[in-house]
Design a protein around this motif. Structure first.
Motif, mmCIF file in Angstrom:
data_model
loop_
_atom_site.group_PDB
_atom_site.id
_atom_site.type_symbol
_atom_site.label_atom_id
_atom_site.label_comp_id
_atom_site.label_asym_id
_atom_site.label_seq_id
_atom_site.Cartn_x
_atom_site.Cartn_y
_atom_site.Cartn_z
ATOM 1 N N MET A 99 40.060 35.930 31.379
ATOM 2 C CA MET A 99 41.134 36.842 31.790
ATOM 3 C C MET A 99 40.960 38.151 31.044
ATOM 4 O O MET A 99 41.354 38.293 29.894
ATOM 5 N N LEU A 100 40.360 39.134 31.717
ATOM 6 C CA LEU A 100 40.039 40.420 31.102
ATOM 7 C C LEU A 100 41.079 41.459 31.480
ATOM 8 O O LEU A 100 41.612 41.446 32.597
ATOM 9 N N THR A 101 41.380 42.370 30.550
ATOM 10 C CA THR A 101 42.399 43.394 30.788
ATOM 11 C C THR A 101 41.768 44.782 30.674
ATOM 12 O O THR A 101 40.930 45.025 29.807
ATOM 13 N N TYR A 102 42.202 45.690 31.571
ATOM 14 C CA TYR A 102 41.651 47.041 31.613
ATOM 15 C C TYR A 102 42.736 48.058 31.945
ATOM 16 O O TYR A 102 43.658 47.759 32.717
ATOM 17 N N LEU A 103 42.615 49.248 31.394
ATOM 18 C CA LEU A 103 43.316 50.389 31.956
ATOM 19 C C LEU A 103 42.658 50.725 33.298
ATOM 20 O O LEU A 103 41.462 50.454 33.477
ATOM 21 N N PRO A 104 43.390 51.304 34.245
ATOM 22 C CA PRO A 104 42.830 51.520 35.594
ATOM 23 C C PRO A 104 41.517 52.290 35.604
ATOM 24 O O PRO A 104 40.608 51.965 36.379
ATOM 25 N N GLN A 105 41.392 53.283 34.743
ATOM 26 C CA GLN A 105 40.175 54.095 34.758
ATOM 27 C C GLN A 105 38.958 53.338 34.242
ATOM 28 O O GLN A 105 37.816 53.772 34.447
ATOM 29 N N ASP A 106 39.185 52.195 33.592
ATOM 30 C CA ASP A 106 38.079 51.402 33.045
ATOM 31 C C ASP A 106 37.742 50.186 33.905
ATOM 32 O O ASP A 106 36.882 49.381 33.533
ATOM 33 N N MET A 107 38.410 50.053 35.040
ATOM 34 C CA MET A 107 38.224 48.883 35.894
ATOM 35 C C MET A 107 36.790 48.752 36.410
ATOM 36 O O MET A 107 36.197 49.744 36.847
ATOM 37 N N PRO A 108 36.205 47.556 36.367
ATOM 38 C CA PRO A 108 34.899 47.353 36.999
ATOM 39 C C PRO A 108 35.025 47.437 38.519
ATOM 40 O O PRO A 108 36.038 47.032 39.091
ATOM 41 N N GLN A 109 34.008 47.968 39.162
ATOM 42 C CA GLN A 109 34.016 48.097 40.614
ATOM 43 C C GLN A 109 33.396 46.843 41.227
ATOM 44 O O GLN A 109 32.184 46.707 41.299
ATOM 45 N N ALA A 116 49.678 50.380 28.137
ATOM 46 C CA ALA A 116 48.942 49.598 27.145
ATOM 47 C C ALA A 116 49.787 48.445 26.604
ATOM 48 O O ALA A 116 49.254 47.387 26.260
ATOM 49 N N GLN A 117 51.115 48.629 26.535
ATOM 50 C CA GLN A 117 51.985 47.544 26.077
ATOM 51 C C GLN A 117 51.967 46.383 27.062
ATOM 52 O O GLN A 117 52.067 45.219 26.662
ATOM 53 N N ALA A 118 51.862 46.693 28.361
ATOM 54 C CA ALA A 118 51.774 45.631 29.356
ATOM 55 C C ALA A 118 50.497 44.827 29.154
ATOM 56 O O ALA A 118 50.510 43.590 29.239
ATOM 57 N N LEU A 119 49.392 45.505 28.892
ATOM 58 C CA LEU A 119 48.130 44.792 28.669
ATOM 59 C C LEU A 119 48.219 43.916 27.419
ATOM 60 O O LEU A 119 47.692 42.796 27.395
ATOM 61 N N GLU A 120 48.904 44.417 26.401
ATOM 62 C CA GLU A 120 49.077 43.607 25.190
ATOM 63 C C GLU A 120 49.924 42.374 25.485
ATOM 64 O O GLU A 120 49.606 41.255 25.034
ATOM 65 N N ALA A 121 51.019 42.557 26.256
ATOM 66 C CA ALA A 121 51.855 41.413 26.623
ATOM 67 C C ALA A 121 51.072 40.412 27.461
ATOM 68 O O ALA A 121 51.208 39.197 27.300
ATOM 69 N N THR A 122 50.221 40.920 28.367
ATOM 70 C CA THR A 122 49.401 40.046 29.201
ATOM 71 C C THR A 122 48.454 39.215 28.341
ATOM 72 O O THR A 122 48.318 37.998 28.538
ATOM 73 N N THR A 175 41.720 27.257 43.690
ATOM 74 C CA THR A 175 40.621 26.691 42.914
ATOM 75 C C THR A 175 39.342 27.519 43.066
ATOM 76 O O THR A 175 38.875 27.772 44.176
ATOM 77 N N GLY A 176 38.813 27.955 41.925
ATOM 78 C CA GLY A 176 37.543 28.680 41.901
ATOM 79 C C GLY A 176 37.616 30.132 42.306
ATOM 80 O O GLY A 176 36.577 30.804 42.390
ATOM 81 N N CYS A 177 38.804 30.686 42.543
ATOM 82 C CA CYS A 177 38.933 32.059 43.033
ATOM 83 C C CYS A 177 38.799 33.084 41.907
ATOM 84 O O CYS A 177 39.144 32.824 40.752
ATOM 85 N N THR A 178 38.313 34.269 42.278
ATOM 86 C CA THR A 178 38.405 35.435 41.409
ATOM 87 C C THR A 178 39.649 36.219 41.821
ATOM 88 O O THR A 178 39.946 36.353 43.013
ATOM 89 N N VAL A 179 40.381 36.729 40.835
ATOM 90 C CA VAL A 179 41.697 37.319 41.103
ATOM 91 C C VAL A 179 41.833 38.651 40.376
ATOM 92 O O VAL A 179 41.477 38.767 39.200
ATOM 93 N N LEU A 180 42.378 39.641 41.067
ATOM 94 C CA LEU A 180 42.768 40.913 40.468
ATOM 95 C C LEU A 180 44.284 41.017 40.494
ATOM 96 O O LEU A 180 44.900 40.894 41.549
ATOM 97 N N ASP A 181 44.890 41.247 39.315
ATOM 98 C CA ASP A 181 46.324 41.513 39.216
ATOM 99 C C ASP A 181 46.478 43.000 38.900
ATOM 100 O O ASP A 181 46.264 43.441 37.770
ATOM 101 N N PHE A 182 46.838 43.776 39.911
ATOM 102 C CA PHE A 182 46.892 45.232 39.810
ATOM 103 C C PHE A 182 48.322 45.649 39.466
ATOM 104 O O PHE A 182 49.231 45.501 40.277
ATOM 105 N N GLY A 183 48.535 46.168 38.251
ATOM 106 C CA GLY A 183 49.880 46.437 37.761
ATOM 107 C C GLY A 183 50.449 45.165 37.179
ATOM 108 O O GLY A 183 51.504 44.685 37.591
ATOM 109 N N CYS A 184 49.758 44.614 36.177
ATOM 110 C CA CYS A 184 49.990 43.218 35.769
ATOM 111 C C CYS A 184 51.283 42.999 34.998
ATOM 112 O O CYS A 184 51.783 41.871 34.950
ATOM 113 N N GLY A 185 51.857 44.037 34.353
ATOM 114 C CA GLY A 185 53.098 43.825 33.609
ATOM 115 C C GLY A 185 52.919 42.811 32.501
ATOM 116 O O GLY A 185 52.113 42.982 31.591
#
Length: 292
Positions: free
Chosen positions: A210-220, A190-196, A157-167
């Motif tokens: 629920m935001l999706t990014y390619l690795p090079q565009d990830m927020p720090q 990119a197909q994985a991000l579309e499926a997500t 509850t209330g957590c922020t979550v990173l799914d790295f390699g989300c499939g």
């Protein structure tokens, strides 16, 4: 419509030659399969390795003369012709056949993964509707199952979550349905991000949640929970990055790891995390812990 299938027992060095031969003979498709049980877990980048004992399967339209096909194969192969056999295969709706084999599955006490074409067995449970599309992640593989069982046991509850390699997004969506607040998903495909994104929409998750990014565009930024169900090699290589993404007191769950690879992965994270005992299922493991 039915098909004529030929199956050849080949060595990897013969693959290209026999693929070309069968295509010249009129094959409409050529597929390579493991002849025994020799999984290839982490091939080198840019390579497509085959098993030491491989079956080549080629499909021909049913109106081809099987005797003539046998003769042509023997003519091309000569004394080096691999063992082969021919069989007739009835056509079927392959997509429907796959869908019929994918049923609702329960993980832990609260969580169900429900194919989007099925009715949820327990309407009052946490039901994640899933259409995996072209991406991995249905819950059927032990690594995904281990992560889902870990998530089900966590306070989210209330957590922020990173799914790295989300499939397919299955882990992030499960976290959201279990109470997480904000999710970020990343994948090199990119197909994985579309499926997500499609699966998030199917589960009524708002785009801003629920935001999706390619690795090079990830927020720090840092997260309460970091999930990475990829492979042991990348988990070790990416350890500094995944450690940095996890806030002090945050939790991490790592999977895609063979049991014999567990210690190497644990060693890469043990200086920064209080690690729980390794969880194992069918030769695969999940490593979790809390960042110091």
């Amino acid at each position: 419509m039915s098909w004529l299938q030929i199956r050849l027992a080949i060595q990897p060095t013969q693959a290209e030659t026999w693929e070309d031969i069968l295509l010249k003979l009129g094959a409409v498709s050529v597929t390579f399969m493991d002849a025994e049980d020799q999984p290839i877990y982490e091939p080198d980048l840019g390579t497509t390795p085959l098993w030491s004992k491989t079956h080549l399967l080629a499909l021909f339209e049913d109106d081809i003369d099987p005797d003539a096909l046998r003769q042509h194969i023997q003519l091309f192969g000569g004394n080096n012709t691999p063992d082969f056999d021919l069989e007739h295969i009835e056509d079927q709706d392959w997509e429907r056949s796959w869908m019929d084999s994918f049923h609702p599955m329960r993980f832990g006490q609260r969580l169900w993964i429900v194919p989007s074409w099925h009715t949820a067995p327990d309407p009052d449970a946490v039901n994640l509707l899933l259409d995996p599309g072209l991406a991995f992640g249905t819950g059927t593989h032990p690594t995904t199952a281990l992560c889902l069982e870990w998530l089900d046991a966590q306070p989210m509850t209330g957590c922020t979550v990173l799914d790295f390699g989300c499939g397919s997004g299955i882990l992030a969506i499960a976290a959201k349905l279990l109470g997480a607040k904000q999710l970020i998903c990343t994948d090199i495909d990119a197909q994985a991000l579309e499926a997500t994104r499609d699966n998030a929409h199917r589960n009524h998750i708002a785009k801003d949640d629920m935001l999706t990014y390619l690795p090079q565009d990830m927020p720090q930024k840092q997260f309460d929970v970091v999930l990475a169900n990829i492979l042991a090699g990348p988990l070790v290589e990416l350890a500094p990055q995944l450690i940095q993404y996890t806030r002090s007191g945050g939790r991490i769950a790592l999977s895609g790891i063979l049991a014999e690879q567990a210690q190497e992965v644990r060693d890469a994270y043990s200086k920064h995390f209080n690690l729980a005992p390794t969880q194992e299922k069918d030769g695969w493991v999940c490593i979790s812990g809390v960042r110091r």
